[in-house]
Design a protein around this motif. Structure first.
Motif, PDB file in Angstrom:
ATOM      1  N   LEU A  35      23.691  26.059  12.073  1.00 18.95           N
ATOM      2  CA  LEU A  35      22.402  26.703  12.295  1.00 18.95           C
ATOM      3  C   LEU A  35      21.530  26.615  11.043  1.00 18.95           C
ATOM      4  O   LEU A  35      20.336  26.334  11.135  1.00 18.95           O
ATOM      5  N   GLU A  36      22.117  26.817   9.872  1.00 15.75           N
ATOM      6  CA  GLU A  36      21.344  26.714   8.630  1.00 15.75           C
ATOM      7  C   GLU A  36      20.796  25.306   8.441  1.00 15.75           C
ATOM      8  O   GLU A  36      19.658  25.129   8.007  1.00 15.75           O
ATOM      9  N   ARG A  37      21.597  24.292   8.776  1.00 16.69           N
ATOM     10  CA  ARG A  37      21.122  22.905   8.657  1.00 16.69           C
ATOM     11  C   ARG A  37      19.900  22.673   9.543  1.00 16.69           C
ATOM     12  O   ARG A  37      18.926  22.061   9.118  1.00 16.69           O
ATOM     13  N   VAL A  38      19.974  23.160  10.769  1.00 13.70           N
ATOM     14  CA  VAL A  38      18.851  22.981  11.697  1.00 13.70           C
ATOM     15  C   VAL A  38      17.629  23.732  11.192  1.00 13.70           C
ATOM     16  O   VAL A  38      16.507  23.210  11.216  1.00 13.70           O
ATOM     17  N   LEU A  39      17.812  24.955  10.703  1.00 19.06           N
ATOM     18  CA  LEU A  39      16.685  25.741  10.195  1.00 19.06           C
ATOM     19  C   LEU A  39      16.052  25.089   8.968  1.00 19.06           C
ATOM     20  O   LEU A  39      14.824  25.053   8.833  1.00 19.06           O
ATOM     21  N   VAL A  40      16.882  24.558   8.072  1.00 19.04           N
ATOM     22  CA  VAL A  40      16.357  23.862   6.895  1.00 19.04           C
ATOM     23  C   VAL A  40      15.597  22.615   7.340  1.00 19.04           C
ATOM     24  O   VAL A  40      14.483  22.347   6.863  1.00 19.04           O
ATOM     25  N   ALA A  41      16.160  21.861   8.269  1.00 17.43           N
ATOM     26  CA  ALA A  41      15.488  20.651   8.764  1.00 17.43           C
ATOM     27  C   ALA A  41      14.144  20.995   9.383  1.00 17.43           C
ATOM     28  O   ALA A  41      13.151  20.299   9.165  1.00 17.43           O
ATOM     29  N   ARG A  42      14.095  22.081  10.137  1.00 15.72           N
ATOM     30  CA  ARG A  42      12.835  22.499  10.755  1.00 15.72           C
ATOM     31  C   ARG A  42      11.812  22.877   9.677  1.00 15.72           C
ATOM     32  O   ARG A  42      10.660  22.466   9.732  1.00 15.72           O
ATOM     33  N   GLY A  43      12.257  23.632   8.677  1.00 16.51           N
ATOM     34  CA  GLY A  43      11.349  24.026   7.596  1.00 16.51           C
ATOM     35  C   GLY A  43      10.829  22.840   6.807  1.00 16.51           C
ATOM     36  O   GLY A  43       9.644  22.778   6.460  1.00 16.51           O
ATOM     37  N   LEU A  44      11.710  21.888   6.533  1.00 18.17           N
ATOM     38  CA  LEU A  44      11.285  20.697   5.793  1.00 18.17           C
ATOM     39  C   LEU A  44      10.379  19.820   6.641  1.00 18.17           C
ATOM     40  O   LEU A  44       9.451  19.191   6.125  1.00 18.17           O
ATOM     41  N   GLY A  51      12.163  12.190   7.463  1.00 18.70           N
ATOM     42  CA  GLY A  51      13.449  12.430   8.106  1.00 18.70           C
ATOM     43  C   GLY A  51      14.640  11.990   7.283  1.00 18.70           C
ATOM     44  O   GLY A  51      15.662  12.680   7.233  1.00 18.70           O
ATOM     45  N   ALA A  52      14.543  10.840   6.637  1.00 22.68           N
ATOM     46  CA  ALA A  52      15.657  10.350   5.819  1.00 22.68           C
ATOM     47  C   ALA A  52      15.942  11.293   4.653  1.00 22.68           C
ATOM     48  O   ALA A  52      17.100  11.525   4.296  1.00 22.68           O
ATOM     49  N   GLU A  53      14.905  11.845   4.065  1.00 21.03           N
ATOM     50  CA  GLU A  53      15.070  12.797   2.958  1.00 21.03           C
ATOM     51  C   GLU A  53      15.685  14.105   3.465  1.00 21.03           C
ATOM     52  O   GLU A  53      16.545  14.692   2.815  1.00 21.03           O
ATOM     53  N   ILE A  54      15.251  14.562   4.624  1.00 20.13           N
ATOM     54  CA  ILE A  54      15.832  15.772   5.218  1.00 20.13           C
ATOM     55  C   ILE A  54      17.314  15.553   5.467  1.00 20.13           C
ATOM     56  O   ILE A  54      18.143  16.417   5.166  1.00 20.13           O
ATOM     57  N   ALA A  55      17.668  14.396   5.999  1.00 19.70           N
ATOM     58  CA  ALA A  55      19.075  14.083   6.270  1.00 19.70           C
ATOM     59  C   ALA A  55      19.896  14.147   4.993  1.00 19.70           C
ATOM     60  O   ALA A  55      21.000  14.701   4.982  1.00 19.70           O
ATOM     61  N   ARG A  56      19.364  13.632   3.915  1.00 15.84           N
ATOM     62  CA  ARG A  56      20.068  13.668   2.631  1.00 15.84           C
ATOM     63  C   ARG A  56      20.252  15.104   2.160  1.00 15.84           C
ATOM     64  O   ARG A  56      21.332  15.487   1.714  1.00 15.84           O
ATOM     65  N   ILE A  57      19.235  15.915   2.305  1.00 15.40           N
ATOM     66  CA  ILE A  57      19.277  17.301   1.832  1.00 15.40           C
ATOM     67  C   ILE A  57      20.278  18.133   2.621  1.00 15.40           C
ATOM     68  O   ILE A  57      21.039  18.904   2.035  1.00 15.40           O
ATOM     69  N   VAL A  58      20.298  17.991   3.932  1.00 20.41           N
ATOM     70  CA  VAL A  58      21.187  18.830   4.744  1.00 20.41           C
ATOM     71  C   VAL A  58      22.542  18.180   5.020  1.00 20.41           C
ATOM     72  O   VAL A  58      23.423  18.814   5.602  1.00 20.41           O
ATOM     73  N   GLY A  59      22.723  16.922   4.604  1.00 18.47           N
ATOM     74  CA  GLY A  59      24.017  16.279   4.722  1.00 18.47           C
ATOM     75  C   GLY A  59      24.364  15.769   6.101  1.00 18.47           C
ATOM     76  O   GLY A  59      25.510  15.891   6.546  1.00 18.47           O
ATOM     77  N   VAL A  60      23.370  15.208   6.778  1.00 20.38           N
ATOM     78  CA  VAL A  60      23.605  14.610   8.096  1.00 20.38           C
ATOM     79  C   VAL A  60      23.007  13.211   8.110  1.00 20.38           C
ATOM     80  O   VAL A  60      22.293  12.817   7.190  1.00 20.38           O
ATOM     81  N   ALA A  61      23.287  12.471   9.167  1.00 18.94           N
ATOM     82  CA  ALA A  61      22.704  11.138   9.332  1.00 18.94           C
ATOM     83  C   ALA A  61      21.227  11.275   9.710  1.00 18.94           C
ATOM     84  O   ALA A  61      20.847  12.231  10.397  1.00 18.94           O
ATOM     85  N   PRO A  62      20.381  10.337   9.278  1.00 23.60           N
ATOM     86  CA  PRO A  62      18.972  10.391   9.656  1.00 23.60           C
ATOM     87  C   PRO A  62      18.782  10.480  11.170  1.00 23.60           C
ATOM     88  O   PRO A  62      17.890  11.170  11.645  1.00 23.60           O
ATOM     89  N   ARG A  63      19.632   9.817  11.925  1.00 18.36           N
ATOM     90  CA  ARG A  63      19.532   9.862  13.389  1.00 18.36           C
ATOM     91  C   ARG A  63      19.649  11.296  13.909  1.00 18.36           C
ATOM     92  O   ARG A  63      19.005  11.666  14.889  1.00 18.36           O
ATOM     93  N   THR A  64      20.478  12.100  13.257  1.00 19.45           N
ATOM     94  CA  THR A  64      20.646  13.500  13.657  1.00 19.45           C
ATOM     95  C   THR A  64      19.338  14.260  13.500  1.00 19.45           C
ATOM     96  O   THR A  64      18.944  15.025  14.381  1.00 19.45           O
ATOM     97  N   VAL A  65      18.652  14.047  12.389  1.00 22.20           N
ATOM     98  CA  VAL A  65      17.364  14.718  12.162  1.00 22.20           C
ATOM     99  C   VAL A  65      16.363  14.283  13.224  1.00 22.20           C
ATOM    100  O   VAL A  65      15.649  15.120  13.784  1.00 22.20           O
ATOM    101  N   TRP A  66      16.317  12.999  13.530  1.00 21.66           N
ATOM    102  CA  TRP A  66      15.383  12.516  14.547  1.00 21.66           C
ATOM    103  C   TRP A  66      15.706  13.125  15.909  1.00 21.66           C
ATOM    104  O   TRP A  66      14.811  13.457  16.676  1.00 21.66           O
TER     105      TRP A  66
END
Length: 77
Positions: A35-44, A51-66
């Motif tokens: 949940l924190e990863r999703v909330l951080v991604a939403r805030g960013l 998206g690629a930078e968000i993925a790096r920050i929260v530790g997921v694949a860029p595809r996940t952020v997309w």
């Protein structure tokens, strides 16, 4: 959300202060709940971080952020 997800701490708990700090500083942090990863991604995303930078920050694949973006971050609602 399914019963399985409801029972998992990672889907139901988030430290809002941690999320706010991570969004403000835009730096990688380990040990975030799902949940924190999703909330951080939403805030960013709201701050127009790529998206690629968000993925790096929260530790997921860029595809996940997309995927989260295309779903409208429903998991965090």
């Amino acid at each position: 959300m399914s019963t399985w997800h409801d029972a998992r701490r990672c889907w139901t708990e988030a430290d809002e202060l941690d999320v706010e700090i991570i969004v403000r500083e835009a730096r990688p942090v380990e040990g975030l709940t799902r949940l924190e990863r999703v909330l951080v991604a939403r805030g960013l995303t709201e701050r127009r971080v790529p998206g690629a930078e968000i993925a790096r920050i929260v530790g997921v694949a860029p595809r996940t952020v997309w995927r989260w973006r295309s779903e409208g971050f429903r998991q965090a609602a």
